[in-house]
Design an enzyme around this catalytic site. Structure first.
Site, PDB file in Angstrom:
ATOM      1  N   ASN A   1      11.555 -41.259 -17.149  1.00  0.00           N
ATOM      2  CA  ASN A   1      10.414 -40.487 -17.644  1.00  0.00           C
ATOM      3  C   ASN A   1      10.506 -40.275 -19.155  1.00  0.00           C
ATOM      4  O   ASN A   1      10.307 -39.172 -19.648  1.00  0.00           O
ATOM      5  CB  ASN A   1      10.331 -39.141 -16.899  1.00  0.00           C
ATOM      6  CG  ASN A   1       9.037 -38.401 -17.227  1.00  0.00           C
ATOM      7  OD1 ASN A   1       7.997 -39.029 -17.412  1.00  0.00           O
ATOM      8  ND2 ASN A   1       9.108 -37.088 -17.329  1.00  0.00           N
ATOM      9  N   ASN A   2      10.795 -41.337 -19.872  1.00  0.00           N
ATOM     10  CA  ASN A   2      10.918 -41.234 -21.322  1.00  0.00           C
ATOM     11  C   ASN A   2      10.778 -42.628 -21.931  1.00  0.00           C
ATOM     12  O   ASN A   2      10.908 -43.635 -21.221  1.00  0.00           O
ATOM     13  CB  ASN A   2      12.300 -40.652 -21.680  1.00  0.00           C
ATOM     14  CG  ASN A   2      12.360 -40.079 -23.076  1.00  0.00           C
ATOM     15  OD1 ASN A   2      11.367 -40.093 -23.808  1.00  0.00           O
ATOM     16  ND2 ASN A   2      13.517 -39.567 -23.446  1.00  0.00           N
TER      17      ASN A   2
ATOM     18  N   HIS B   1       8.570 -48.083 -22.385  1.00  0.00           N
ATOM     19  CA  HIS B   1       8.530 -46.758 -21.761  1.00  0.00           C
ATOM     20  C   HIS B   1       9.044 -46.935 -20.344  1.00  0.00           C
ATOM     21  O   HIS B   1       8.542 -47.770 -19.591  1.00  0.00           O
ATOM     22  CB  HIS B   1       7.102 -46.193 -21.749  1.00  0.00           C
ATOM     23  CG  HIS B   1       7.043 -44.843 -21.120  1.00  0.00           C
ATOM     24  ND1 HIS B   1       7.133 -43.666 -21.847  1.00  0.00           N
ATOM     25  CD2 HIS B   1       6.962 -44.465 -19.811  1.00  0.00           C
ATOM     26  CE1 HIS B   1       7.103 -42.632 -21.020  1.00  0.00           C
ATOM     27  NE2 HIS B   1       6.993 -43.092 -19.779  1.00  0.00           N
ATOM     28  N   CYS B   2      10.048 -46.141 -19.971  1.00  0.00           N
ATOM     29  CA  CYS B   2      10.643 -46.306 -18.646  1.00  0.00           C
ATOM     30  C   CYS B   2      10.275 -45.128 -17.746  1.00  0.00           C
ATOM     31  O   CYS B   2      10.701 -44.001 -18.018  1.00  0.00           O
ATOM     32  CB  CYS B   2      12.166 -46.408 -18.781  1.00  0.00           C
ATOM     33  SG  CYS B   2      12.962 -46.529 -17.174  1.00  0.00           S
ATOM     34  N   PRO B   3       9.468 -45.373 -16.693  1.00  0.00           N
ATOM     35  CA  PRO B   3       9.105 -44.259 -15.801  1.00  0.00           C
ATOM     36  C   PRO B   3      10.312 -43.702 -15.045  1.00  0.00           C
ATOM     37  O   PRO B   3      10.315 -42.546 -14.649  1.00  0.00           O
ATOM     38  CB  PRO B   3       8.086 -44.878 -14.843  1.00  0.00           C
ATOM     39  CG  PRO B   3       8.326 -46.342 -14.916  1.00  0.00           C
ATOM     40  CD  PRO B   3       8.877 -46.644 -16.275  1.00  0.00           C
TER      41      PRO B   3
END
Ligand SMILES: [Zn+2]
Ligand SMILES: [Zn+2]
Length: 265
Positions: A124-125, A119-121
């Protein structure tokens, strides 16, 4: 498959993404204003250099937005699993749904994602089977844009002829040094961080292993035949055409119809 917009409600993710958009806006506004246009007007650089900068900038923001709003590979509510494929599915003990093996439950998004990488902040996805290619393009174009910006910052001071500064914006004229220092500082940080991430992503694709599998050391358990790198990259990008691996303005079609989606592609 319909192209629905996937939007993750996560204020922390919005802040991270906002920061990235700020850096992009800063460079896309000030670098042409301080360096590209004045040097172009005085004949120090060609129009190609200006256009290349805008192309990199456009590809960068396009891949960011597409990676951010693309469905990373969320599973349908009631998947129809063919009997012959049952052995490739397992039950998620968090959302109590059947999912294909190599899927992972994302606690931030609250659902399972097919072939989830992480999950990559910053986007945001989740990065999963359906948007991994856009995430790689984002890393690639961010490196190009930050390297290009750093080269321009450097050349402006040490290589190009001094500007006459006749038609300069008053704000730019007063704050030229500060604007360039901020740009160089952000460029170095982003280039350093993204290059490392991009390298680990490439190694992951070469070895057909996701970041989650690497972290949990479960890759030994997955008995997969070793594929050639062209095959693993083609599967991620959804095409054998290498030129298309670099284009964010297209729709990705899975190369092989995956068993878990065979009923609605
Ligand atoms: Zn789940
Ligand atoms: Zn997620």
């Amino acid at each position: 498959m319909g192209q629905r917009i996937h939007f993750v409600v996560d204020p922390q993710g919005w802040c991270c993404m906002g920061l990235i958009i700020f850096v992009w806006l800063y460079n896309t506004i000030f670098i042409p204003k301080v360096i590209l246009f004045p040097h172009y007007e005085e004949g120090n650089i060609s129009v190609v250099a200006v256009l290349c900068y805008y192309f990199c900038s456009l590809f960068c923001i396009a891949s960011l937005f597409r990676a951010s709003v693309a469905d990373p590979g969320k599973l349908p509510e009631n998947p129809k699993i063919p009997i012959t494929e049952l052995e490739h599915w397992e039950l998620c003990n968090k959302c109590n749904m059947m999912r294909p093996k190599r899927s992972h439950h994302c606690s931030r998004c609250g659902h399972c994602v097919r072939r989830m990488d992480h999950h990559c902040p910053w986007i945001n996805n989740c990065v999963g089977e359906d948007n991994h290619w856009l995430f790689l393009q984002l890393c690639f174009y961010t490196q190009i844009l930050s390297s290009y910006t750093l080269i321009l910052d450097f050349c402006h001071y040490y290589y190009f002829l001094p500007l006459k500064k006749e038609n300069w914006d008053v704000f730019v004229f007063r704050h030229e040094l500060a604007l360039l220092r901020i740009s160089a500082f952000m460029g170095l940080i982003i280039l350093g961080g993204i290059s490392r991430l991009f390298y680990t992503q490439l190694v992951g694709i070469f070895t057909d292993t996701t970041s989650i599998e690497k972290m949990s050391n479960c890759c030994e358990d997955i008995s997969r035949p070793r594929k050639p790198w062209q095959q693993t990259f083609s599967e991620v990008f959804g095409t054998h055409w290498k030129i298309l691996w670099f284009i964010p303005f297209r729709q990705r079609q899975p190369l092989r119809v995956p068993y878990h989606f065979a009923n609605h592609v």
